[in-house]
Write an enzyme that holds these catalytic residues in place. Structure first.
Site, PDB file in Angstrom:
ATOM      1  N   SER A 130      35.624  48.064  34.583  1.00 19.05           N
ATOM      2  CA  SER A 130      36.077  47.793  35.951  1.00 19.05           C
ATOM      3  C   SER A 130      36.510  49.092  36.619  1.00 19.05           C
ATOM      4  O   SER A 130      36.988  50.023  35.952  1.00 19.05           O
ATOM      5  CB  SER A 130      37.277  46.842  35.882  1.00 19.05           C
ATOM      6  N   TYR A 154      46.132  44.479  31.992  1.00 20.13           N
ATOM      7  CA  TYR A 154      44.711  44.134  32.132  1.00 20.13           C
ATOM      8  C   TYR A 154      43.858  45.411  32.210  1.00 20.13           C
ATOM      9  O   TYR A 154      42.874  45.573  31.491  1.00 20.13           O
ATOM     10  CB  TYR A 154      44.489  43.268  33.388  1.00 20.13           C
ATOM     11  N   LYS A 158      40.842  47.280  29.592  1.00 17.92           N
ATOM     12  CA  LYS A 158      39.512  47.820  29.949  1.00 17.92           C
ATOM     13  C   LYS A 158      39.402  49.281  29.494  1.00 17.92           C
ATOM     14  O   LYS A 158      38.382  49.692  28.933  1.00 17.92           O
ATOM     15  CB  LYS A 158      39.283  47.720  31.463  1.00 17.92           C
TER      16      LYS A 158
HETATM   17  C1  UD1 Z   1      42.138  43.625  41.750  1.00 19.96           C
HETATM   18  C2  UD1 Z   1      42.964  44.157  40.607  1.00 19.96           C
HETATM   19  C3  UD1 Z   1      42.062  44.987  39.711  1.00 19.96           C
HETATM   20  C4  UD1 Z   1      40.875  44.155  39.255  1.00 19.96           C
HETATM   21  C5  UD1 Z   1      40.125  43.598  40.463  1.00 19.96           C
HETATM   22  C6  UD1 Z   1      38.979  42.694  40.094  1.00 19.96           C
HETATM   23  C7  UD1 Z   1      45.269  44.391  41.421  1.00 19.96           C
HETATM   24  C8  UD1 Z   1      46.348  45.341  41.768  1.00 19.96           C
HETATM   25  N1  UD1 Z   1      44.087  44.945  41.110  1.00 19.96           N
HETATM   26  O1  UD1 Z   1      41.600  44.708  42.463  1.00 19.96           O
HETATM   27  O2  UD1 Z   1      42.795  45.448  38.604  1.00 19.96           O
HETATM   28  O3  UD1 Z   1      39.995  44.943  38.489  1.00 19.96           O
HETATM   29  O4  UD1 Z   1      41.047  42.863  41.265  1.00 19.96           O
HETATM   30  O5  UD1 Z   1      39.432  41.501  39.521  1.00 19.96           O
HETATM   31  O6  UD1 Z   1      45.454  43.180  41.404  1.00 19.96           O
HETATM   32  N2  UD1 Z   1      44.304  41.196  49.344  1.00 19.96           N
HETATM   33  C9  UD1 Z   1      45.019  40.578  50.352  1.00 19.96           C
HETATM   34  N3  UD1 Z   1      45.383  39.280  50.174  1.00 19.96           N
HETATM   35  C10 UD1 Z   1      45.073  38.569  49.046  1.00 19.96           C
HETATM   36  C11 UD1 Z   1      44.324  39.212  48.021  1.00 19.96           C
HETATM   37  C12 UD1 Z   1      43.985  40.538  48.204  1.00 19.96           C
HETATM   38  O7  UD1 Z   1      45.329  41.193  51.371  1.00 19.96           O
HETATM   39  O8  UD1 Z   1      45.434  37.377  48.942  1.00 19.96           O
HETATM   40  C13 UD1 Z   1      43.904  42.608  49.537  1.00 19.96           C
HETATM   41  C14 UD1 Z   1      44.470  43.538  48.482  1.00 19.96           C
HETATM   42  O9  UD1 Z   1      45.751  43.985  48.857  1.00 19.96           O
HETATM   43  C15 UD1 Z   1      43.408  44.643  48.466  1.00 19.96           C
HETATM   44  C16 UD1 Z   1      42.107  43.886  48.786  1.00 19.96           C
HETATM   45  O10 UD1 Z   1      42.503  42.668  49.404  1.00 19.96           O
HETATM   46  O11 UD1 Z   1      43.633  45.566  49.484  1.00 19.96           O
HETATM   47  C17 UD1 Z   1      41.297  43.554  47.541  1.00 19.96           C
HETATM   48  O12 UD1 Z   1      42.130  42.867  46.629  1.00 19.96           O
HETATM   49  P1  UD1 Z   1      41.560  42.180  45.296  1.00 19.96           P
HETATM   50  O13 UD1 Z   1      40.443  41.270  45.637  1.00 19.96           O
HETATM   51  O14 UD1 Z   1      42.712  41.589  44.561  1.00 19.96           O
HETATM   52  O15 UD1 Z   1      40.931  43.394  44.478  1.00 19.96           O
HETATM   53  P2  UD1 Z   1      41.578  44.791  44.010  1.00 19.96           P
HETATM   54  O16 UD1 Z   1      42.961  44.942  44.507  1.00 19.96           O
HETATM   55  O17 UD1 Z   1      40.613  45.852  44.352  1.00 19.96           O
END
Ligand code: UD1
Length: 355
Positions: A130, A154, A158
């Site tokens: 990842s 997590y 990885k």
């Molecule tokens: C997350 C994980 C990462 C994992 C990846 C794939 C964290 C800190 N990181 O990455 O370790 O490998 O998922 O499973 O959890 N967002 C919102 N609202 C939400 C959900 C997300 O605003 O309800 C935003 C987040 O702040 C971020 C973006 O959307 O800026 C992407 O979030 P997400 O889909 O969780 O992925 P990652 O943070 O890249």
């Protein structure tokens, strides 16, 4: 003659899409999965999507990788040419609360798998890593040479598995291992019959948006609007799950290249998209308004993460084909047909009846 591939975690989100592409590519596939965060309906649907010509090339066994006896029986019954290893727990928050569970499941499971592969002279592996291993990158795009770190248990699993794979290769150069670092997988098969179905509250952006769109949740909480980005929200590299599935086929083909040792490739589009841009693309594709609640930053989140795709393009001859409009279209197609994922009322029924 078709090659035999073992796919661990093949009932899961990326696993199921990859298994379908393998079948259509003429491979014989054995899936093992403990169904902890997946559903065997996905396997049935993959068989139906593959059609009668290929469906019989897939067999499924409900097995946990920590059960060495059961794993040994699978290897005793089939001579595998390669293994694609998806199986693992992946919820960041849960990993912070239950680190031992994550280390036990992800690390012990992988060590068991590698031991049984050695015992059976199967030394070709593709592993699901990842982009989380880049931690908080100091610059973008992330190249495969960037320093590695982990922000949570997590991510550490990885990272540790990557290191274990490198050590295994150093101990025996007959191994051929490809570590694939996915960026943010989204979307679904264009048919809408397989897709992501996280158990419990989704942690990731797209499944959350999807559940708001189908009325299961009232609003999306946007974590952080004060980042130094075009609209203040975080930037990620969203990549279509069908592109990822094809990336695994490309990696599998690459394992036959005599020059391969233990290699690592990013699988992303190379393009950064903000959270609000993704919401807008989904609203356009679905015709649904996604109510937003602006909130503070989520602890542990990076500001901007996207991939350098040059190495995968050059060496795997793989390049993502789909953009965020197609990702949103296919995500919505899956969501609207299966508002409760594989637990939706019609999910047990044959898909043939619906098409
Ligand atoms: C997350 C994980 C990462 C994992 C990846 C794939 C964290 C800190 N990181 O990455 O370790 O490998 O998922 O499973 O959890 N967002 C919102 N609202 C939400 C959900 C997300 O605003 O309800 C935003 C987040 O702040 C971020 C973006 O959307 O800026 C992407 O979030 P997400 O889909 O969780 O992925 P990652 O943070 O890249």
């Amino acid at each position: 003659m078709a090659r035999n591939i073992l796919v661990t975690g093949g009932a899961g989100y990326i696993g199921s899409h990859t298994v379908l592409q393998l079948l259509l590519g003429g491979y014989r596939v054995v899936v093992i999965d403990n169904l902890d965060n997946s559903c065997d309906i996905a396997i049935k649907r993959v068989q139906e999507l593959a059609g009668p010509e290929y469906a019989s090339n897939l067999s499924f066994h409900k097995i946990d990788l920590r059960d060495k006896t059961a794993l040994g029986k699978i290897f005793a019954s089939t001579k595998f040419d390669a293994v694609i290893h998806f199986a693992g727990l992946k919820a960041v928050g849960e990993s912070v609360a239950k680190p031992l569970l994550y280390h036990d499941n992800n690390l012990i499971g992988t060590i068991n798998l590698l031991e049984i592969m050695v015992a059976n002279e199967c030394k070709k592996l593709v592993f699901s890593s990842s982009a989380t291993v880049y931690g908080w990158p100091k610059e973008v795009p992330c190249t495969e040479e960037f320093p590695l770190s982990a922000a949570n248990p997590y991510g550490r699993t990885k990272l540790f598995i990557e290191e274990i794979c490198r050590d295994v290769y150093l101990s025996d150069s007959e191994w051929k291992i490809i570590l694939l670092r996915y960026f943010n997988p989204v979307g679904a098969h264009p048919s809408g019959y397989i897709g992501e179905d996280p158990h419990g509250t989704p942690n990731n952006l797209m499944p959350f948006i999807q559940q708001v769109a189908v009325g299961r949740r009232s609003a999306l909480t946007v974590f952080g609007s004060d980042y130094a980005t075009s609209d203040g929200t975080g930037v990620r590299d969203f990549v279509h799950v069908m592109d990822l599935a094809d990336g695994h086929i490309a990696a599998l083909c690459k394992l036959s290249d005599p020059s391969v040792g233990c290699e690592v490739y990013n699988l992303g589009t190379g393009k950064g998209t903000t959270v609000l841009e993704m919401v807008a693309a989904f609203e356009k594709a679905s015709g649904k308004k996604i109510p937003l609640v602006m909130a503070g930053r989520r602890p542990g989140d990076a500001e901007v993460v996207y991939a350098s795709t040059a190495k995968a393009e050059r060496e795997l001859k793989w390049k993502a084909k789909y953009g965020i409009d197609e990702m949103s279209r296919d995500q919505w197609n899956w969501a609207s047909k299966n508002p409760y994922g594989y637990g939706s009322p019609k999910s047990g029924a044959s898909l043939i009846a619906h098409i």
